[in-house]
Each structure stands twice: as C-alpha cells, then as structure tokens.
Design an enzyme around this catalytic site. Structure first.
Site, PDB file in Angstrom:
ATOM      1  N   HIS B  86       0.848  -1.204   0.000  1.00 46.13           N
ATOM      2  CA  HIS B  86       0.000   0.000   0.000  1.00 46.13           C
ATOM      3  C   HIS B  86       0.880   1.250   0.000  1.00 46.13           C
ATOM      4  CE1 HIS B  86      -2.880   3.064   1.338  1.00 46.13           C
ATOM      5  NE2 HIS B  86      -2.088   3.322   2.356  1.00 46.13           N
ATOM      6  N   ASP B 115       6.532  21.430 -26.574  1.00 45.88           N
ATOM      7  CA  ASP B 115       6.457  20.084 -26.000  1.00 45.88           C
ATOM      8  C   ASP B 115       7.531  20.007 -24.919  1.00 45.88           C
ATOM      9  OD1 ASP B 115       6.387  17.201 -25.557  1.00 45.88           O
ATOM     10  OD2 ASP B 115       5.370  17.069 -27.488  1.00 45.88           O
ATOM     11  N   TRP B 151       7.185  -0.146   3.917  1.00 47.32           N
ATOM     12  CA  TRP B 151       7.680   0.533   2.715  1.00 47.32           C
ATOM     13  C   TRP B 151       9.072   1.113   2.975  1.00 47.32           C
ATOM     14  CZ3 TRP B 151       8.935   5.581   1.076  1.00 47.32           C
ATOM     15  CH2 TRP B 151       8.805   6.580   2.032  1.00 47.32           C
ATOM     16  N   SER B 179      12.653   5.741 -13.863  1.00 43.23           N
ATOM     17  CA  SER B 179      11.565   6.534 -14.437  1.00 43.23           C
ATOM     18  C   SER B 179      11.530   7.939 -13.833  1.00 43.23           C
ATOM     19  CB  SER B 179      10.239   5.817 -14.200  1.00 43.23           C
ATOM     20  OG  SER B 179       9.164   6.693 -14.374  1.00 43.23           O
ATOM     21  N   SER B 180      11.670   8.018 -12.508  1.00 44.01           N
ATOM     22  CA  SER B 180      11.625   9.333 -11.849  1.00 44.01           C
ATOM     23  C   SER B 180      12.785  10.210 -12.275  1.00 44.01           C
ATOM     24  CB  SER B 180      11.680   9.173 -10.331  1.00 44.01           C
ATOM     25  OG  SER B 180      10.531   8.542  -9.877  1.00 44.01           O
ATOM     26  N   HIS B 263      13.583  11.664   3.320  1.00 43.27           N
ATOM     27  CA  HIS B 263      13.019  12.956   3.686  1.00 43.27           C
ATOM     28  C   HIS B 263      12.839  13.890   2.498  1.00 43.27           C
ATOM     29  CE1 HIS B 263      10.900  15.182   6.571  1.00 43.27           C
ATOM     30  NE2 HIS B 263      11.329  16.229   5.924  1.00 43.27           N
ATOM     31  N   GLU B 265      12.242  12.938  -0.335  1.00 44.26           N
ATOM     32  CA  GLU B 265      11.094  12.311  -1.007  1.00 44.26           C
ATOM     33  C   GLU B 265       9.768  12.892  -0.504  1.00 44.26           C
ATOM     34  OE1 GLU B 265      10.647  10.244  -3.431  1.00 44.26           O
ATOM     35  OE2 GLU B 265       8.529   9.779  -3.118  1.00 44.26           O
ATOM     36  N   TYR B 267       9.251  15.826   0.513  1.00 42.07           N
ATOM     37  CA  TYR B 267       9.052  17.148  -0.091  1.00 42.07           C
ATOM     38  C   TYR B 267       8.811  17.042  -1.586  1.00 42.07           C
ATOM     39  CZ  TYR B 267       9.718  18.989   4.422  1.00 42.07           C
ATOM     40  OH  TYR B 267       9.516  19.246   5.746  1.00 42.07           O
ATOM     41  N   SER B 278      -0.839  27.435  -5.064  1.00 49.20           N
ATOM     42  CA  SER B 278      -0.479  28.820  -5.363  1.00 49.20           C
ATOM     43  C   SER B 278      -1.041  29.274  -6.705  1.00 49.20           C
ATOM     44  CB  SER B 278       1.041  28.995  -5.383  1.00 49.20           C
ATOM     45  OG  SER B 278       1.586  28.606  -4.155  1.00 49.20           O
ATOM     46  N   HIS B 312      15.526  12.815  11.877  1.00 54.62           N
ATOM     47  CA  HIS B 312      14.381  12.947  12.799  1.00 54.62           C
ATOM     48  C   HIS B 312      13.432  11.752  12.676  1.00 54.62           C
ATOM     49  CE1 HIS B 312      12.113  15.486   9.557  1.00 54.62           C
ATOM     50  NE2 HIS B 312      11.747  14.240   9.472  1.00 54.62           N
ATOM     51  N   HIS B 313      13.654  10.906  11.665  1.00 58.49           N
ATOM     52  CA  HIS B 313      12.882   9.664  11.585  1.00 58.49           C
ATOM     53  C   HIS B 313      13.496   8.586  12.474  1.00 58.49           C
ATOM     54  CE1 HIS B 313      10.535  10.994   8.044  1.00 58.49           C
ATOM     55  NE2 HIS B 313      11.615  11.669   7.754  1.00 58.49           N
ATOM     56  N   THR B 338       7.553  26.971   5.772  1.00 61.10           N
ATOM     57  CA  THR B 338       6.229  26.390   5.516  1.00 61.10           C
ATOM     58  C   THR B 338       5.149  27.346   6.013  1.00 61.10           C
ATOM     59  OG1 THR B 338       7.269  24.263   5.937  1.00 61.10           O
ATOM     60  CG2 THR B 338       4.890  24.267   5.691  1.00 61.10           C
ATOM     61  N   LYS B 341       4.517  30.131   3.626  1.00 57.01           N
ATOM     62  CA  LYS B 341       3.645  29.747   2.512  1.00 57.01           C
ATOM     63  C   LYS B 341       2.180  29.850   2.907  1.00 57.01           C
ATOM     64  CE  LYS B 341       6.275  27.268  -0.641  1.00 57.01           C
ATOM     65  NZ  LYS B 341       5.674  27.747  -1.842  1.00 57.01           N
ATOM     66  N   ARG B 460       2.011   1.467  15.195  1.00 59.94           N
ATOM     67  CA  ARG B 460       1.598   1.278  13.812  1.00 59.94           C
ATOM     68  C   ARG B 460       1.995  -0.116  13.344  1.00 59.94           C
ATOM     69  NH1 ARG B 460       6.075   4.760  10.387  1.00 59.94           N
ATOM     70  NH2 ARG B 460       4.889   4.007   8.616  1.00 59.94           N
TER      71      ARG B 460
END
Lengths: 373, 535
Positions: B86, B115, B151, B179-180, B263, B265, B267, B278, B312-313, B338, B341, B460
């Site tokens: 998931h 293009d 994951w 791909s990314s 991390h 990722e 963002y 925006s 921090h993870h 943040t 924004k 979790r």
C-alpha cells in the site's frame, strides 16, 4: 458519534487532562514522563493558538470577502515588512519551544549513576530480561491464548498486553536498560515511563527510568519486526523496594532449583508420551509462529518440518539446528532459551508429529553434548 | 508575475507547419508510441488513478482487518504485505506519477513551449512504470509472499529475514527510480531551455517553479534510494554485510541512507502541491498571489532544509545527544518557510473576491488540513516527544494528513481546475461538489481519530490490537470505507467530463492567469509552435 464529540471537546478545551486516558498521552509515573507530557500539552496549545489565528483570518476572508457579496478584489500583492514579520515571529516561537525541549532531552539522555542494570534483548517475537547485577534472566512471552486471537474465546481485559513473566522493577531506583536484539530491529516501549529505545542487532543502546509509583505498566514492541510484531507486548511490574528484594531472592533460589532439576533430567528419561505432550506445548508456544501448528511452514518464507529432510534425517543434525540455530536465517538458537528436557521433548515432537513417524525418542542427555559444544 | 500579451496571430501559432504530426496512429499504438506531452501527461494521470485504486484496495483490506480486535480476514504476514505494498504503491505509483502527469501536461503550456524538451525520453520514462508495478504486484503471488517489511524496508528484516521474492521488490524500485530520474531530467531541461522569450525565472508560474525545484530533489535523492536497495540486494543474495553487525556492518546505517532519500522524497510529494495551490488560490480569489518572490525563496529553503533533517525519523535508534539536538532544531526550522507559505495563501485570499468552485474547495481544504499535518509534524520534530509518538498511529495520522489531505487533495484540486482545458468540457459541478464534501468528511473520520489512537499507545503496523483501541479503530475503518467509496465518484466525474458536457470556454475561470488559458479548450494536439510573448 456522541462519544467522539465529547472527546473532541475534552481534548481541545481540557485543562483538567486526566492521568490515564484513551485519547491522550499518559501522564506516566516518572518525572521524565511527566515533563514529556507537559511539553506535549504546551506545544499542543501553541498549535491550537496558531491554528485559531490563521484559520480564523482565513474563515473571516471566506465569509466577508466573497464574490457573491459583490466585493471587488483588492490589488495588493506584496509587502516586505509583513513577510519579515511572519518569518521572525514563528522563529521566536520555535526558540521558546526548543528551550524546554532541549532541557528535557538532556535529562533523558543522562544514563549515568544507575542503581540497577537490566539487559533487554528482543527477538522474534519475545523479550529477554537479564538482571545484570545478579546474573539471572528470563524470557517474557505473550500469554494471550491463540483462541482469543482467533475469536473463538472471549477476549480478556489485557488482551495482547499480557505476558507469562513480566519484568519486575523496584520504585525509586535509577534503572538503566541496555537494549539489544538477536535478529531484527525491535523497539522496547513503555508509555508510562516515556522510554522507547530501538533494539538493534549487534549493538547496545542505553535508556533509563526512575519509577515513582508501584503498579503494572504495559507497552508493546514499536518497530516492525516481522509477522508477529503485534504480538510481543511488554509488561513491567513495579514493586516497593522491600517486596522487590523478596521477589529477587525467590527468583535466585528458584534458579538454583532449576539447575538441580536439569541434573535430574539428565539421569531420568521421558516416556514417548511425556515427550510428545511436553514437546507439543513447547512447539506451539515457540515454533508454531513460523513453522505453523501443522508443521507445514510458509513456503518461500519459513521451511516446513513435516516430511522435511532434517526432521526425518540425522538426529544429531536436527539437535544442532534447534540448539544452535541457523546462521543468516530466522532460526534462533534455542539452546539458551529452553531446558534440556524441553529441547529433547520438542525435537521428539517434531520427529514424530504430522506423520513424521520416525519413532525417535530424544532424551535430555542426547541434547546435552551439542549444547555444550 | 508576468502580464500576458495576447498573441495577435493565434491561429497560426497553434497549428502551423508539419501537419504530418497530426496524423497520429490509432488505437493502442497511439499511446505506446506517443511522444506528445499531452498524451504522456494523460497516460501518467490515468496510471496514477489506477494505482490510487489498487493501493486504496489494499488500504481497505487493512481497515477491514482492523475493524475489530482479533484476527478475522487475513493472516499477520499478509497484513504486513498489505501495509508495505500500500505504501509503495501510493508513494511511487499514485502520488509521484500524478505530479509528473500534471507537469507533463501543464509545464510546456505554462512556459509557452511546444512540447517537453526530450519527447522520446518522456515516452520511455512513462512506459517503464507499468512494468515496474507489474513486477511489484506480481511479487505478492510468489511463494512466501511479497515484500512484508514496511515501505521503509529496514534491514535486516528486508535482508536475512525477508521473503524469497525480495529481488523482485528491489528490481521494481530500481525501475521506478529510473523513471523518476528521467522524468526529472526532462522537466529541468524543458524549463531551462524552452521558456517563451521574456519569461525570466522570476516570472515563471509557481507550479513551474515548484516542479523545477522538485526535479532537482529527485535527481539528488533517487540515486540514494537506488544505492539502498542495491545494498539490500547484495546483503540478501551475495553475502555482503553492509547492514549486518556480524560482518562489520550496521543496521542503523541502512536507516541513515534510506532517510537521506526518504526525507527529500517527502518534499518531492508536497512541493508540486504548493505550486498547484499557489495557482488555484489566486484564481478564485481574483487577486494576485501574495508575495510571489517569498514563495519562491520559501520553496527553495524547504528543499535545501529537507537534506539536513533526515535523522528525525530515527530519534529512537540510539543517536548521540548532539545529533538529536541538531536534527530537532533543523526539523522545527522547516516550520518557518512552511508557515510563510500558509500565511501568503491566507494573505492572497484576504480582501479578494472569493468564489467556491470545486478546485477552490479542495485548495482551501488543503490549506487547513495540510496545516494540521504540519502541526503534528512540529510536535513530532521535538525529540523528547518523538520518543512517545514514534512508530505509533500518531505518525500514521501525521503523514496521511500531509499526503492524503495534502498531496492528493492538491492533485484533485489541480485535476478539477484543468479538466475543462484538457477535455473541452466543464465537469459536473454538482457531482464534483458531492465528491468534495464526502471526501472531506470521510477523510477526517478516517485520519483524525488516529491521533488519539497513537497518543493512547497504539503502535503502527500491527494487525491486531488491545481492547481499549477498539472504538476508535471501528470509527477509523468506517471513515476509510466511506473515503474509498467516495473516490469512485471522482472517476464518474472525470469520465463524464471526457465524454461531454457544457462546452468549456477558453478561460472558464475568470481569475485564472497564464498561457494555458489563452489557448482554446480543449487544447489542440500541438501548441506554441511559435512561442508566445511575455511582456
């Protein structure tokens, strides 16, 4: 729904947050856990305040400045002064939060001058506690019955949060935990102490606590550690000092008794029936998690024992695997976890259950040799 | 931002030389061979929608199992596979391709390019994605099951103790990564080289800016992920010991490498959202975006900070005090840009002339709910508190607020905003509003109580739980089913809109700005063969 509304109301407006609740952090029973709780509530209120201001302005604009009311949009779209103000103010709020957080953290990380040291070892899926100062220890396993989990029996009050043998600690002593693991990463967590420490295989982490109140405190493994991650709870029974001492003495003498028993077992054999009964018990509590109660394992993950080369082949090899484990695999070394008698029984069971009818009866004496190797 | 000048020979501009290009192959070959940014954008968006439902179906399995205490539907090992796949599908299959799809469609239109700069690469970077996800999903059917280690695939659970199919997982992640990276290169090259004359960097639309920065994050972060999965592969199959203490490695090293990717990722999945919001907030406030340049700087500083907060993870892994302090300070510092924004969006709405069409509704919901996710993020960033929150449902609540009501709500907002431009028809406003309100209510029933579950102590990634968590879990599951079903409405609205409806004008939103609104609706197959002019 009613309950939820009440809960919301309580959470948002409560200044009388109770010590134990179903929707908030526990206040806990250590000075540290109470500091953590207060910090949590402070930051929570700061967030609520900021939220009220920002969302308040936003909703004001959404109500007053809508096109349907015939307003014409203003044209302003820049103000360096305002940008600076709302960069600087949050910065100061953060500093105000960081100061108490730093103080608490420094205290939490001070592992020096402990009175008692407990070594905690996580393995799939149980905890081992070792009283460092007294050279004795024990495993602590989930004691909730499989029938409760399978919904065929009514669930008890402490469903999934109960163990066969809890860790016992005294109050008012600085207890240092040395946390490690045998296989994958686990994490030892008791919310009431605000202690959560990862158990990394091959490394030792430190944490500490000083508990103020006697009682039974429950926690769970907090790091995904495989199939039965949800089934390795932590229970800590905290006793007044005198009772703790009594408990410790009784434990130490029972360790001696167990050693004597082991010697007796070496000399007296089990009958096949005894071995199969005891073996099945041991198998279901420790082995069945991976090899399945049917002995069929999970193909591609855990090997089957039914009709397996090892369970039908050389007894010595079989004993070696159970006692010493298999390197680079999930198979643990049970030599340190079980008595010789239990080892012999479970090996006998594996060699004769599910149609593995080898007829081999393994005795404690047979197991002893490889165990001492 | 720039004021646009109408091009005086628009007709010629849209469709001039080389008519041969208009003769696209029919049927499946059109889509397999296409190098057209609009077709590829559509492919990305369609694929992402499909994956959203595949990942969503897995979430339904998870919520069904957690509906009551006790094991009912699946076994714990399969439950772990569901949480793992998931997560992987939603991150790499739903959210990221949706943003790439929006970039493909909108970046060339917004900068006045004909293009993408590298059209064949573009085709390739899309078509390897279905291959990657076929491999990943196929691994679930292998003996021993698919990936079951979360994951985040922490070693050694993902090496020594992982199922035999782990090689397929590694292979799939590698292809997704390629791909990314290809997509990111394409976007950077396009933005740097194909802007219309006069469009300086500080005149670019915010969506282009945020994607420009995101693409750099991708190029830096994804190779780190590739390194991590490669080491997992060799540790498991080729007897290396990067993450095994017995051979001189360290399992915590894996977490450092993973989160150095992980991390940024996070963002990568939210910066394009900022761009969409925006774009939409000014359009329906009929007022220019407040503080354009501070928005650009805030995005850039969030991107830079995202590289120095990864640990921090990992506060509970046993880091030294100095590291815990550093990562706490750097993490809560992200609240500043943040916050800027969010304040800018509110200031944009302030004294505007606001109307509440569906894109705006999703955008407003985004601001509020993303900010709630930001608050819980701030709380998680405080190290002593993280010791209590870490790996509980509080974290699950936090990242679903930023990813579902954040990233996915912004994608929905963007889809509704640009659908008239893409299809030439207006979507069914009544159905779309229903979709919005059902989603808004159910998503909060789904994720808000998770905060309480986490605080009360529910870890979790557990398939079964203690009895005191039963009430909230039941509520969460009901919210989950409702949210899942509500998303089918989105498909109905999109399909209806593609098939027909009220004709969309060139510029269906009176406050919208940008080159894309100067083009007819639906947009012709080829646009801006001669670049438009910017004042």
């Amino acid at each position: 729904m009613y309950k939820i509304i009440i809960t919301f109301a309580l959470l948002v407006f409560s200044s009388i947050a109770t010590a134990q609740s179903d929707y908030n952090l526990p206040l806990g029973v250590t000075d540290i856990s109470q500091k953590v709780y207060n910090l949590h509530m402070t930051i929570f209120y700061v967030c609520i305040a900021i939220g009220l201001v920002v969302f308040g302005l936003m909703f004001f604009a959404m109500i007053k400045h809508r096109k349907s009311k015939g307003v014409k949009a203003a044209q302003f779209h820049e103000s360096t002064l305002i940008e600076i103000i709302w960069t600087v103010i949050p910065f100061f709020i953060l500093i105000a939060l960081a100061v108490p957080a730093t103080q608490t953290l420094i205290e939490m990380e001070d592992n020096s001058n402990a009175d008692i040291t407990i070594k905690i070892t996580g393995s799939q899926w149980k905890w081992h506690y070792e009283y460092f100062d007294h050279d004795f220890g024990f495993y602590s396993l989930l004691s909730t019955s499989p029938e409760q989990i399978a919904n065929t029996k009514e669930k008890g009050v402490n469903y999934l949060l109960e163990v066969d043998k809890p860790l016992v600690l005294p109050i008012n002593k600085k207890v240092r935990f040395l946390v490690t693991a045998d296989d994958v990463i686990h994490s030892w967590w008791v919310p009431a102490f605000a202690v959560k420490q990862d158990a990394n295989p091959g490394f030792i982490n430190e944490a500490w606590t000083r508990i103020n109140e006697p009682g039974v405190y429950r926690g769970q493994c907090a790091e995904l550690c495989g199939k039965d991650h949800g089934f390795m709870p932590i229970v800590v029974e905290v006793l007044p000092e005198k009772e703790y001492q009594q408990w410790l003495d009784s434990q130490l003498s029972s360790v001696l008794l167990a050693k004597e028993k082991e010697q007796q077992d070496l000399n007296s054999g089990m009958t096949m029936e005894e071995a199969m009964t005891l073996g099945e018990q041991v198998y279901l509590s420790l082995c069945a998690a991976c090899h399945m109660p049917s002995g069929e394992g999970i193909p591609g993950a855990f090997p089957a024992l039914k009709n397996s080369k090892i369970a039908l082949g050389d007894v010595k090899k079989h004993i070696d695997i159970v006692v010493n484990g298999v390197e680079k695999s999930a198979m643990q070394a049970y030599g340190q976890q079980l008595s010789l008698k239990k080892l012999a029984a479970v090996i006998t069971y594996e060699r004769n259950a599910w149609g593995n009818n080898t007829g081999d009866l393994v005795q404690a004496n047979d197991v002893q040799q490889p165990a001492n190797k | 931002m720039s004021t646009l000048v109408k091009n005086n020979n628009k007709k010629a501009d849209i469709d001039d030389f080389d008519h041969a290009h208009d003769e696209k192959p029919r049927g499946i070959m059109r889509w397999l061979l296409t190098t057209n940014h609009k077709d590829i954008g559509t492919l990305y968006l369609g694929f992402s929608l499909l994956m959203f439902f595949v990942g969503g179906a897995m979430a339904m399995v998870i919520r069904a199992e957690l509906f009551q205490p006790g094991m009912q539907i699946v076994d714990p090992n399969f439950f772990n596979q569901m949480t793992t796949v998931h997560g992987l599908i939603m991150v790499f299959g739903a959210v990221m391709p949706a943003f790439v799809g929006l970039a493909n469609w909108m970046v060339p239109l917004m900068i006045g390019a004909p293009d993408m700069a590298l059209p064949r690469l573009n085709n390739w970077s899309f078509w390897i994605l279905p291959a990657a996800f076929s491999v990943l999903i196929a691994s679930l059917f292998m003996p021993g099951g698919g990936p079951n280690f979360g994951w985040t695939f922490y070693a050694p659970l993902s090496t020594t103790y992982a199922p035999d199919s782990t090689a397929l997982f590694v292979f799939a992640v590698h292809i997704m990564g390629i791909s990314s990276i290809l997509g990111a290169i394409n976007i950077i090259v396009t933005i740097m080289n194909l802007r219309a004359p006069g469009m300086s960097y500080m005149k670019m639309p915010m969506f282009v800016w945020t994607w420009f920065i995101t693409a750099f994050l991708l190029i830096v972060a994804i190779p780190v992920l590739a390194a991590a999965v490669t080491m997992i592969l060799t540790d498991k199959y080729f007897a290396t010991s990067f993450f095994s203490a017995a051979g001189g490695g360290d399992p915590v090293l894996f977490q450092h490498i993973f989160w150095f990717f992980g991390h940024p990722e996070v963002y990568i999945m939210i910066l394009p959202s900022f761009g969409i919001i925006s774009t939409i907030i000014p359009a329906f406030s009929r007022k220019k975006l407040f503080g354009y340049s501070s928005m650009v700087y805030a995005t850039a500083s969030i991107a830079l900070l995202s590289f120095v907060v990864w640990a921090h993870h990992m506060f509970t892994t046993g880091m030294p005090l100095a590291a815990e302090l550093f990562f706490m300070y750097s993490t809560i510092l992200i609240a500043v840009p943040t916050g800027v924004k969010v304040f800018n969006w509110v200031a944009t709405m302030w004294r505007g002339a606001i109307s509440f069409e569906v894109p705006m509704l999703f955008a407003i919901a985004f601001i509020i709910l993303f900010t709630i996710g930001g608050f819980s993020g701030l709380m998680l960033g405080i190290t002593p508190l993280d010791f209590q929150y870490h790996d509980t449902y509080f974290v699950v609540a936090h990242f679903h607020y930023v990813l579902v009501t954040g990233a996915i709500f912004s994608i929905m907002a963007g889809a509704y905003f640009w659908l008239p431009k893409w299809t030439g028809y207006m979507y069914d406003e009544r159905l779309a509003k229903l979709h919005f309100w059902l989603s808004l209510i159910s998503v909060n029933i789904l994720f808000f109580p998770m905060h309480f579950l986490g605080l009360a102590g529910m870890p979790r990634r557990i398939p079964d739980y203690a009895l005191q968590f039963a009430d909230f879990n039941q509520l969460v599951s009901l919210g989950g089913f409702a949210f899942g079903i509500s998303q089918l409405l989105f498909v109905v609205v999109v399909v209806k809109c593609v098939r027909g409806g009220a004709k969309a004008q060139e510029k269906p939103w009176d406050g919208a700005e940008g080159f894309e609104w100067e083009l007819p609706s639906p947009v012709p197959y080829h646009t801006f063969s001669t670049p438009p002019k910017v004042k």
